[in-house]
Design a protein around this motif. Structure first.
Motif, PDB file in Angstrom:
ATOM      1  N   ILE A 128       0.835  -1.656  -0.231  1.00 47.15           N
ATOM      2  CA  ILE A 128      -0.185   0.215   0.187  1.00 47.15           C
ATOM      3  C   ILE A 128       0.726   1.733   0.400  1.00 47.15           C
ATOM      4  O   ILE A 128       1.927   1.358   0.948  1.00 47.15           O
ATOM      5  CB  ILE A 128      -1.112  -0.127   1.282  1.00 47.15           C
ATOM      6  CG1 ILE A 128      -1.796  -1.470   1.072  1.00 47.15           C
ATOM      7  CG2 ILE A 128      -1.304   1.113   1.233  1.00 47.15           C
ATOM      8  CD1 ILE A 128      -2.505  -1.112   2.437  1.00 47.15           C
ATOM      9  N   LYS A 130       1.772   5.783  -0.234  1.00 52.18           N
ATOM     10  CA  LYS A 130       0.872   7.005   0.269  1.00 52.18           C
ATOM     11  C   LYS A 130       1.774   7.947  -0.566  1.00 52.18           C
ATOM     12  O   LYS A 130       2.893   7.940   0.022  1.00 52.18           O
ATOM     13  CB  LYS A 130       0.928   6.945   1.396  1.00 52.18           C
ATOM     14  CG  LYS A 130      -0.104   8.502   1.504  1.00 52.18           C
ATOM     15  CD  LYS A 130      -0.195   9.086   3.129  1.00 52.18           C
ATOM     16  CE  LYS A 130      -1.519  10.446   3.814  1.00 52.18           C
ATOM     17  NZ  LYS A 130      -1.650   9.843   4.929  1.00 52.18           N
ATOM     18  N   ASP A 150      -7.198   1.178  -3.670  1.00 55.94           N
ATOM     19  CA  ASP A 150      -5.558   2.677  -3.584  1.00 55.94           C
ATOM     20  C   ASP A 150      -5.173   2.517  -2.042  1.00 55.94           C
ATOM     21  O   ASP A 150      -4.354   2.487  -2.201  1.00 55.94           O
ATOM     22  CB  ASP A 150      -6.420   4.089  -4.086  1.00 55.94           C
ATOM     23  CG  ASP A 150      -5.682   5.256  -3.676  1.00 55.94           C
ATOM     24  OD1 ASP A 150      -4.501   4.858  -4.113  1.00 55.94           O
ATOM     25  OD2 ASP A 150      -6.097   5.842  -3.287  1.00 55.94           O
ATOM     26  N   ARG A 151      -5.833   2.255  -1.021  1.00 56.27           N
ATOM     27  CA  ARG A 151      -6.027   1.980   0.706  1.00 56.27           C
ATOM     28  C   ARG A 151      -6.079   1.042   1.189  1.00 56.27           C
ATOM     29  O   ARG A 151      -5.521   0.845   2.205  1.00 56.27           O
ATOM     30  CB  ARG A 151      -5.685   3.396   0.815  1.00 56.27           C
ATOM     31  CG  ARG A 151      -6.104   4.643   0.526  1.00 56.27           C
ATOM     32  CD  ARG A 151      -6.105   5.730   1.360  1.00 56.27           C
ATOM     33  NE  ARG A 151      -7.966   6.009   1.267  1.00 56.27           N
ATOM     34  CZ  ARG A 151      -8.661   6.675   0.585  1.00 56.27           C
ATOM     35  NH1 ARG A 151      -8.101   7.225  -0.381  1.00 56.27           N
ATOM     36  NH2 ARG A 151     -10.168   6.461   0.895  1.00 56.27           N
ATOM     37  N   TYR A 152      -5.763  -0.773   0.796  1.00 52.19           N
ATOM     38  CA  TYR A 152      -5.776  -1.661   1.657  1.00 52.19           C
ATOM     39  C   TYR A 152      -5.722  -2.658   0.696  1.00 52.19           C
ATOM     40  O   TYR A 152      -6.247  -2.375  -1.081  1.00 52.19           O
ATOM     41  CB  TYR A 152      -7.433  -1.840   1.493  1.00 52.19           C
ATOM     42  CG  TYR A 152      -8.387  -1.524   0.471  1.00 52.19           C
ATOM     43  CD1 TYR A 152      -8.262  -3.220  -0.369  1.00 52.19           C
ATOM     44  CD2 TYR A 152      -9.028  -0.826   0.177  1.00 52.19           C
ATOM     45  CE1 TYR A 152      -9.652  -3.084  -0.904  1.00 52.19           C
ATOM     46  CE2 TYR A 152     -10.074  -0.974  -1.056  1.00 52.19           C
ATOM     47  CZ  TYR A 152     -10.461  -2.532  -1.393  1.00 52.19           C
ATOM     48  OH  TYR A 152     -11.239  -2.806  -2.307  1.00 52.19           O
ATOM     49  N   THR A 168      -5.053   1.308   5.287  1.00 50.95           N
ATOM     50  CA  THR A 168      -4.727   2.678   6.200  1.00 50.95           C
ATOM     51  C   THR A 168      -6.127   3.023   6.805  1.00 50.95           C
ATOM     52  O   THR A 168      -7.048   2.538   6.260  1.00 50.95           O
ATOM     53  CB  THR A 168      -3.758   4.015   4.940  1.00 50.95           C
ATOM     54  OG1 THR A 168      -4.637   4.059   4.083  1.00 50.95           O
ATOM     55  CG2 THR A 168      -2.417   3.353   4.705  1.00 50.95           C
ATOM     56  N   GLU A 170      -7.505   6.265   6.774  1.00 51.27           N
ATOM     57  CA  GLU A 170      -7.688   7.967   6.917  1.00 51.27           C
ATOM     58  C   GLU A 170      -8.842   8.565   7.653  1.00 51.27           C
ATOM     59  O   GLU A 170      -9.813   8.313   8.310  1.00 51.27           O
ATOM     60  CB  GLU A 170      -8.291   7.839   5.800  1.00 51.27           C
ATOM     61  CG  GLU A 170      -7.614   8.225   4.527  1.00 51.27           C
ATOM     62  CD  GLU A 170      -5.412   7.641   4.706  1.00 51.27           C
ATOM     63  OE1 GLU A 170      -5.439   9.203   4.773  1.00 51.27           O
ATOM     64  OE2 GLU A 170      -4.585   6.548   4.290  1.00 51.27           O
TER      65      GLU A 170
END
Length: 271
Positions: A128, A130, A150-152, A168, A170
Motif C-alpha cells: 500500500i 501513499k 488504493d488504500r487497502y 490505512t 484515513e
C-alpha cells in the motif's frame, strides 16, 4: 528507497499466555486459534526482526503452515464439517476496514472509502503506497484470492472461510479512533458481536478481538483487528475474520501472515 521497519513482537507471545487472565469480558478470553495468532503475531514477528527484512524481502516458516493445511483438509472431509453451515467470504467479503462509496452524490462521504479494487495474484508481497511511497506490505499464501485497492489489500482463503485485510485508516486521529472505525466496520457485517478486552502490545499496536455471526449467513465467526502506527503519524489496521468452527485450523496461517506485515520507516536518512 525507504526501509521497511519490522515492528517485531516476540514479547507478544507472553500476552497469549496471559490473555486468560486479562481478557475475560465480552467474547471471553483470547485463548488461541486465529484470534490468539493475531495477538501473538502482529506485526512482523521475531523472525522478521532477526532478518531485518526490507521491502520485497519477506521470510517466514512454512512447515507448521503445511502441517496445518493437511489437518484442515482432513477436518473438511469429515461429516461434522460437511453438515455444518459455512461462510463464503468470496461472495460476501467483510471489508471491516473500509466502507463502500455513498449511493448518492448528496450523501455525506464516509471517513474511509473503498476505491476501485483490482484482483491480483497472491504469493508475493503486496504494498500500500501513499504519496508514491510504500507504507505497508503484506504477503498472503499463494492460493488466497487477493484484491488490491488504493488504500487497502484484502484476501480470501481458497475455501472462502478466512478473510484478511490491511488498510490505512484515513481520518483516525489516534488508535482509539482507529478501533472505533474497526467496530463500525464489524457492526456493518456482523451481528451478535461480543468483544474481548482490548490488548495493547509492547510495540504499541492496539488489538481488538471477539466473536459474532454473519448478518447474511448467520454463521458464527471470530475476528481480530490491530491498529498500529506505520510511521509519520499514519495509522493502519490489519483485520482477520474466520469461521469459528475452523479457526483452530487457521491459526498458524494467520500467524504467518501477521509476521509478514511490514511498515515504512520514517526518514530514509536513518540508513
Amino acid at each position: 528507497m525507504n526501509k521497511f521497519q519490522v515492528l517485531g513482537v516476540a514479547a507478544l507471545a507472553l500476552l497469549m499466555l496471559a490473555s486468560d487472565a486479562t481478557a475475560q469480558r465480552g467474547g471471553g478470553a483470547v485463548r488461541g486459534g486465529a484470534r490468539g495468532a493475531v495477538v501473538g503475531g502482529l506485526v512482523g514477528g521475531e523472525s522478521g526482526a532477526a532478518t531485518g527484512a526490507k521491502i520485497g524481502a519477506v521470510t517466514g516458516a512454512v512447515r507448521s503452515v503445511g502441517a496445518e493445511a493437511q489437518a484442515r483438509a482432513q477436518y473438511q472431509a469429515s461429516a461434522a464439517y460437511q453438515s455444518a453451515p459455512r461462510s463464503d467470504f468470496n461472495q460476501a467479503p467483510p471489508q471491516v476496514l473500509v466502507t463502500a462509496p455513498p449511493a448518492a452524490a448528496t450523501a455525506p462521504p464516509p471517513a474511509v472509502t473503498a476505491p476501485p479494487a483490482v484482483a491480483t495474484a497472491s504469493g508475493g508481497e503486496a504494498l500500500i503506497r501513499k504519496d508514491g511511497k510504500p507504507v505497508i506490505g503484506i504477503t498472503y499464501p499463494s492460493d488466497w484470492k487477493q484484491t488490491t485497492g488504493d488504500r487497502y489489500v484484502s484476501a480470501v482463503s481458497a475455501d472462502g472461510q478466512a478473510y484478511s485485510m490491511i488498510a490505512t485508516l484515513e481520518g483516525a486521529a489516534d488508535q482509539q479512533a482507529g478501533i472505533a472505525k474497526v467496530k463500525q466496520g464489524l457492526e456493518k457485517y456482523l451481528q451478535d458481536i461480543k468483544y474481548d478486552n482490548l490488548t495493547k502490545t509492547k510495540r504499541g499496536a492496539l488489538v481488538l478481538t471477539g466473536t459474532g455471526k454473519g448478518k447474511k449467513s448467520g454463521v458464527a465467526v471470530v475476528f481480530a483487528a490491530g491498529v498500529f502506527d506505520t510511521g509519520a503519524g499514519q495509522l493502519a489496521g490489519a483485520a482477520f475474520v474466520v469461521d469459528s468452527r475452523i479457526e483452530e485450523h487457521y491459526k498458524e496461517t494467520v500467524r504467518q501472515i501477521c509476521q509478514t506485515i511490514r511498515v515504512a520507516d520514517q526518514p530514509a536518512a536513518k540508513k
